[in-house]
Design a protein around this motif. Structure first.
Motif, PDB file in Angstrom:
ATOM      1  N   GLU A  13       1.158  -1.422   0.669  1.00 45.10           N
ATOM      2  CA  GLU A  13      -0.197   0.267  -0.398  1.00 45.10           C
ATOM      3  C   GLU A  13       1.185   0.887   0.050  1.00 45.10           C
ATOM      4  OE1 GLU A  13      -2.789   0.041   3.170  1.00 45.10           O
ATOM      5  OE2 GLU A  13      -3.268  -2.118   2.931  1.00 45.10           O
ATOM      6  N   GLU A  14       0.123   2.744   0.147  1.00 45.24           N
ATOM      7  CA  GLU A  14       1.667   3.499   0.108  1.00 45.24           C
ATOM      8  C   GLU A  14       2.884   3.462   0.788  1.00 45.24           C
ATOM      9  OE1 GLU A  14       0.339   8.484   1.257  1.00 45.24           O
ATOM     10  OE2 GLU A  14      -1.908   7.257   0.706  1.00 45.24           O
ATOM     11  N   ARG A  15       2.608   2.818   2.532  1.00 44.81           N
ATOM     12  CA  ARG A  15       3.914   3.286   2.923  1.00 44.81           C
ATOM     13  C   ARG A  15       4.243   1.971   3.609  1.00 44.81           C
ATOM     14  NH1 ARG A  15       4.371   8.827   6.092  1.00 44.81           N
ATOM     15  NH2 ARG A  15       2.119   7.809   6.843  1.00 44.81           N
ATOM     16  N   TYR A  16       3.004   1.049   2.917  1.00 45.26           N
ATOM     17  CA  TYR A  16       3.240  -0.262   3.903  1.00 45.26           C
ATOM     18  C   TYR A  16       3.580  -1.719   2.951  1.00 45.26           C
ATOM     19  CZ  TYR A  16       1.161  -4.706   5.576  1.00 45.26           C
ATOM     20  OH  TYR A  16       1.325  -5.858   6.636  1.00 45.26           O
ATOM     21  N   THR A  17       4.625  -1.675   3.678  1.00 46.67           N
ATOM     22  CA  THR A  17       4.990  -3.680   1.840  1.00 46.67           C
ATOM     23  C   THR A  17       4.960  -4.888   3.074  1.00 46.67           C
ATOM     24  OG1 THR A  17       7.151  -2.502   2.162  1.00 46.67           O
ATOM     25  CG2 THR A  17       5.857  -2.019   0.837  1.00 46.67           C
ATOM     26  N   LYS A  18       4.865  -5.713   2.625  1.00 49.16           N
ATOM     27  CA  LYS A  18       5.344  -7.053   3.245  1.00 49.16           C
ATOM     28  C   LYS A  18       5.143  -7.985   2.375  1.00 49.16           C
ATOM     29  CE  LYS A  18       0.711  -9.480   4.021  1.00 49.16           C
ATOM     30  NZ  LYS A  18      -0.441 -10.012   5.169  1.00 49.16           N
ATOM     31  N   ASN A  48       9.140  -6.017  10.532  1.00 50.55           N
ATOM     32  CA  ASN A  48       8.482  -6.796  11.386  1.00 50.55           C
ATOM     33  C   ASN A  48       8.652  -7.822  10.979  1.00 50.55           C
ATOM     34  OD1 ASN A  48       6.580  -6.952  13.691  1.00 50.55           O
ATOM     35  ND2 ASN A  48       4.658  -7.170  12.825  1.00 50.55           N
ATOM     36  N   ILE A  49       9.088  -8.682  11.640  1.00 53.82           N
ATOM     37  CA  ILE A  49       8.799 -10.225  11.950  1.00 53.82           C
ATOM     38  C   ILE A  49       8.415 -10.971  12.656  1.00 53.82           C
ATOM     39  CG2 ILE A  49      10.661 -12.040  10.555  1.00 53.82           C
ATOM     40  CD1 ILE A  49      12.871 -10.035  10.049  1.00 53.82           C
ATOM     41  N   TYR A  50       7.535 -12.456  11.690  1.00 59.30           N
ATOM     42  CA  TYR A  50       6.692 -12.656  12.454  1.00 59.30           C
ATOM     43  C   TYR A  50       6.432 -13.901  11.687  1.00 59.30           C
ATOM     44  CZ  TYR A  50       2.607 -10.628   9.842  1.00 59.30           C
ATOM     45  OH  TYR A  50       2.010  -9.923   9.013  1.00 59.30           O
ATOM     46  N   GLY A  51       6.247 -14.678  12.596  1.00 59.35           N
ATOM     47  CA  GLY A  51       5.773 -16.298  12.080  1.00 59.35           C
ATOM     48  C   GLY A  51       4.703 -17.027  12.060  1.00 59.35           C
ATOM     49  N   GLY A  52       3.648 -18.218  12.162  1.00 55.73           N
ATOM     50  CA  GLY A  52       2.587 -18.518  12.030  1.00 55.73           C
ATOM     51  C   GLY A  52       2.417 -19.967  10.934  1.00 55.73           C
ATOM     52  N   SER A  53       1.810 -20.253  11.751  1.00 55.30           N
ATOM     53  CA  SER A  53       1.082 -21.803  10.942  1.00 55.30           C
ATOM     54  C   SER A  53      -0.617 -21.286  10.036  1.00 55.30           C
ATOM     55  CB  SER A  53       0.504 -22.819  11.963  1.00 55.30           C
ATOM     56  OG  SER A  53       1.212 -23.179  12.925  1.00 55.30           O
ATOM     57  N   VAL A  54      -0.089 -22.000   8.676  1.00 53.03           N
ATOM     58  CA  VAL A  54      -1.300 -21.978   8.143  1.00 53.03           C
ATOM     59  C   VAL A  54      -1.383 -23.135   7.462  1.00 53.03           C
ATOM     60  CG1 VAL A  54      -0.100 -19.993   6.805  1.00 53.03           C
ATOM     61  CG2 VAL A  54       0.806 -22.147   5.884  1.00 53.03           C
ATOM     62  N   THR A  55      -2.017 -23.267   6.488  1.00 51.03           N
ATOM     63  CA  THR A  55      -3.258 -24.654   5.826  1.00 51.03           C
ATOM     64  C   THR A  55      -2.116 -25.785   5.752  1.00 51.03           C
ATOM     65  OG1 THR A  55      -3.519 -23.935   3.867  1.00 51.03           O
ATOM     66  CG2 THR A  55      -5.176 -23.549   5.811  1.00 51.03           C
ATOM     67  N   ILE A  63       7.313 -10.709   6.901  1.00 50.73           N
ATOM     68  CA  ILE A  63       8.512  -9.480   6.893  1.00 50.73           C
ATOM     69  C   ILE A  63       7.630  -8.349   6.400  1.00 50.73           C
ATOM     70  CG2 ILE A  63      10.398  -8.151   6.297  1.00 50.73           C
ATOM     71  CD1 ILE A  63      10.417 -11.861   5.154  1.00 50.73           C
ATOM     72  N   GLU A  64       7.459  -7.187   6.783  1.00 54.02           N
ATOM     73  CA  GLU A  64       6.690  -6.171   7.447  1.00 54.02           C
ATOM     74  C   GLU A  64       7.685  -4.411   7.339  1.00 54.02           C
ATOM     75  OE1 GLU A  64       1.969  -7.129   8.417  1.00 54.02           O
ATOM     76  OE2 GLU A  64       3.111  -6.613  10.250  1.00 54.02           O
ATOM     77  N   TYR A  65       7.390  -3.818   6.525  1.00 48.05           N
ATOM     78  CA  TYR A  65       7.789  -2.936   6.961  1.00 48.05           C
ATOM     79  C   TYR A  65       6.712  -1.661   6.686  1.00 48.05           C
ATOM     80  CZ  TYR A  65      12.768  -3.774   5.355  1.00 48.05           C
ATOM     81  OH  TYR A  65      13.547  -4.575   5.667  1.00 48.05           O
ATOM     82  N   TYR A  66       6.785  -0.644   8.230  1.00 48.93           N
ATOM     83  CA  TYR A  66       5.687   0.454   7.849  1.00 48.93           C
ATOM     84  C   TYR A  66       6.093   1.886   7.835  1.00 48.93           C
ATOM     85  CZ  TYR A  66       3.080  -3.222  10.104  1.00 48.93           C
ATOM     86  OH  TYR A  66       2.099  -3.692  10.362  1.00 48.93           O
TER      87      TYR A  66
END
Length: 90
Positions: A13-18, A48-55, A63-66
């Motif tokens: 988006e404008e100033r956000y990427t992941k 911002n880096i985080y993890g989790g389970s998916v299907t 990895i996200e940048y704000y």
């Protein structure tokens, strides 16, 4: 390097990427973590880096940048994708 089985998904988006990377094995997880460690040095912003389970037994690292006004995160994502040998990002 063989065809990569890691699934990559990018949102912006404008100033956000992941960038989300779905993987199945511990080897893929180690590869992703190494790629992130080396590539995040290309950007002055801390992600911002985080993890989790998916299907289907897969796990994901995101990895996200704000407030990325200068879109520095793009260099990081490109480096990660290249390092991992990912041919297509969704």
């Amino acid at each position: 390097m063989p065809v990569c089985s890691i699934f990559a998904d990018h949102k912006s988006e404008e100033r956000y990427t992941k960038l989300s990377l779905a993987y199945s094995t511990e080897e893929e997880e180690r590869m992703i973590e190494k790629a992130i460690a080396e590539s995040t040095l290309l950007c002055s912003l801390k992600p911002n880096i985080y993890g989790g389970s998916v299907t289907e037994g897969k796990r994901m690292i995101t990895i996200e940048y704000y407030d990325d006004c200068d879109r520095e995160g793009g260099k990081v994502y490109e480096a990660i994708i290249k390092y991992l040998g990912i041919e297509q990002c969704h």
